[in-house]
Each structure stands twice: as C-alpha cells, then as structure tokens.
Design a protein around this motif. Structure first.
Motif, PDB file in Angstrom:
ATOM      1  N   VAL A   1       0.838  -1.199   0.000  1.00  0.00           N
ATOM      2  CA  VAL A   1       0.000   0.000   0.000  1.00  0.00           C
ATOM      3  C   VAL A   1       0.877   1.254   0.000  1.00  0.00           C
ATOM      4  O   VAL A   1       0.604   2.214  -0.719  1.00  0.00           O
ATOM      5  N   LYS A   2       1.977   1.222   0.756  1.00  0.00           N
ATOM      6  CA  LYS A   2       2.860   2.397   0.832  1.00  0.00           C
ATOM      7  C   LYS A   2       3.498   2.713  -0.520  1.00  0.00           C
ATOM      8  O   LYS A   2       3.947   3.839  -0.741  1.00  0.00           O
TER       9      LYS A   2
ATOM     10  N   ASN B   1      -4.071  11.301  -1.075  1.00  0.00           N
ATOM     11  CA  ASN B   1      -4.703  10.048  -0.671  1.00  0.00           C
ATOM     12  C   ASN B   1      -4.056   9.575   0.620  1.00  0.00           C
ATOM     13  O   ASN B   1      -2.846   9.427   0.696  1.00  0.00           O
ATOM     14  N   HIS B   2      -4.868   9.355   1.615  1.00  0.00           N
ATOM     15  CA  HIS B   2      -4.366   8.896   2.897  1.00  0.00           C
ATOM     16  C   HIS B   2      -4.092   7.392   2.827  1.00  0.00           C
ATOM     17  O   HIS B   2      -4.835   6.645   2.194  1.00  0.00           O
ATOM     18  N   TYR B   3      -3.051   6.952   3.501  1.00  0.00           N
ATOM     19  CA  TYR B   3      -2.667   5.538   3.529  1.00  0.00           C
ATOM     20  C   TYR B   3      -3.854   4.655   3.913  1.00  0.00           C
ATOM     21  O   TYR B   3      -4.118   3.645   3.259  1.00  0.00           O
ATOM     22  N   ASN B   4      -4.585   5.034   4.978  1.00  0.00           N
ATOM     23  CA  ASN B   4      -5.699   4.202   5.452  1.00  0.00           C
ATOM     24  C   ASN B   4      -6.816   4.101   4.416  1.00  0.00           C
ATOM     25  O   ASN B   4      -7.455   3.052   4.288  1.00  0.00           O
ATOM     26  N   THR B   5      -7.057   5.176   3.681  1.00  0.00           N
ATOM     27  CA  THR B   5      -8.093   5.161   2.646  1.00  0.00           C
ATOM     28  C   THR B   5      -7.728   4.175   1.543  1.00  0.00           C
ATOM     29  O   THR B   5      -8.559   3.362   1.126  1.00  0.00           O
TER      30      THR B   5
ATOM     31  N   SER C   1      -5.631   1.696   1.752  1.00  0.00           N
ATOM     32  CA  SER C   1      -5.636   0.355   2.335  1.00  0.00           C
ATOM     33  C   SER C   1      -7.054  -0.226   2.321  1.00  0.00           C
ATOM     34  O   SER C   1      -7.260  -1.399   1.995  1.00  0.00           O
ATOM     35  N   THR C   2      -8.043   0.595   2.646  1.00  0.00           N
ATOM     36  CA  THR C   2      -9.440   0.158   2.616  1.00  0.00           C
ATOM     37  C   THR C   2      -9.875  -0.179   1.197  1.00  0.00           C
ATOM     38  O   THR C   2     -10.546  -1.195   0.963  1.00  0.00           O
TER      39      THR C   2
ATOM     40  N   ARG D   1      -8.456  -3.511   0.223  1.00  0.00           N
ATOM     41  CA  ARG D   1      -9.184  -4.621   0.866  1.00  0.00           C
ATOM     42  C   ARG D   1     -10.530  -4.865   0.182  1.00  0.00           C
ATOM     43  O   ARG D   1     -10.961  -6.014   0.041  1.00  0.00           O
TER      44      ARG D   1
ATOM     45  N   THR E   1       2.414  -7.205   7.206  1.00  0.00           N
ATOM     46  CA  THR E   1       2.189  -6.415   6.007  1.00  0.00           C
ATOM     47  C   THR E   1       1.888  -7.314   4.813  1.00  0.00           C
ATOM     48  O   THR E   1       2.241  -8.488   4.818  1.00  0.00           O
TER      49      THR E   1
END
Length: 75
Positions: free
Chosen positions: A23-24, A34-38, A40-41, A44, A60
């Motif tokens: 993701v990174k 774009n935020h990392y968590n967004t 990542s979601t 998924r 990871t």
C-alpha cells in the motif's frame, strides 16, 4: 464481474503497472492527496471483490492483481 468505483479503478491501474506492490508503494502513484488508510481500505475492497490477492510478510501484505487489464476492459 463487478464494476469498480473510480478510486478502485485508479488503484487497479497502479497495480497493473507495478504488478506487485505494498500500500505504501501505491499511495504515491495516485493523483491528489490520498491517505494511507483510505487506500488500504480500497485495496481490501478489491480483495473482497476478488480483483487482487496478496502475499503476507508478517503483518504487512504485498498485493497483486488477479484480473488482468484486458479482461477488465472487455467486461
């Protein structure tokens, strides 16, 4: 095959280009903030839709496409 959202398609474009990525590694390839968590979601969700899978490295994951670009384009 389920249609993807615009953000999901953007992430898939990056994965098709990179072939395998964490993701990174995906986040800096996308336009805008774009935020990392967004992201990542989103990845998924793509996994749930069976567009991507992953290899686990401890906690990871490195993601890779299960659907190639041409197959998606023709659907």
């Amino acid at each position: 095959m389920e249609k993807l959202t615009q953000k999901e398609e953007e992430v898939m474009q990056v994965l098709w280009q990179l072939e395998k990525a964490f993701v990174k590694e995906i986040v800096p390839q996308l336009d805008g903030s774009n935020h990392y968590n967004t992201i990542s979601t989103v990845v998924r969700k793509l996994e749930e839709k069976q567009y991507v899978s992953y290899e686990a490295f401890g906690k990871t994951h490195r993601y890779f496409p299960l659907v190639d670009k041409e197959t998606y384009r023709t659907q």
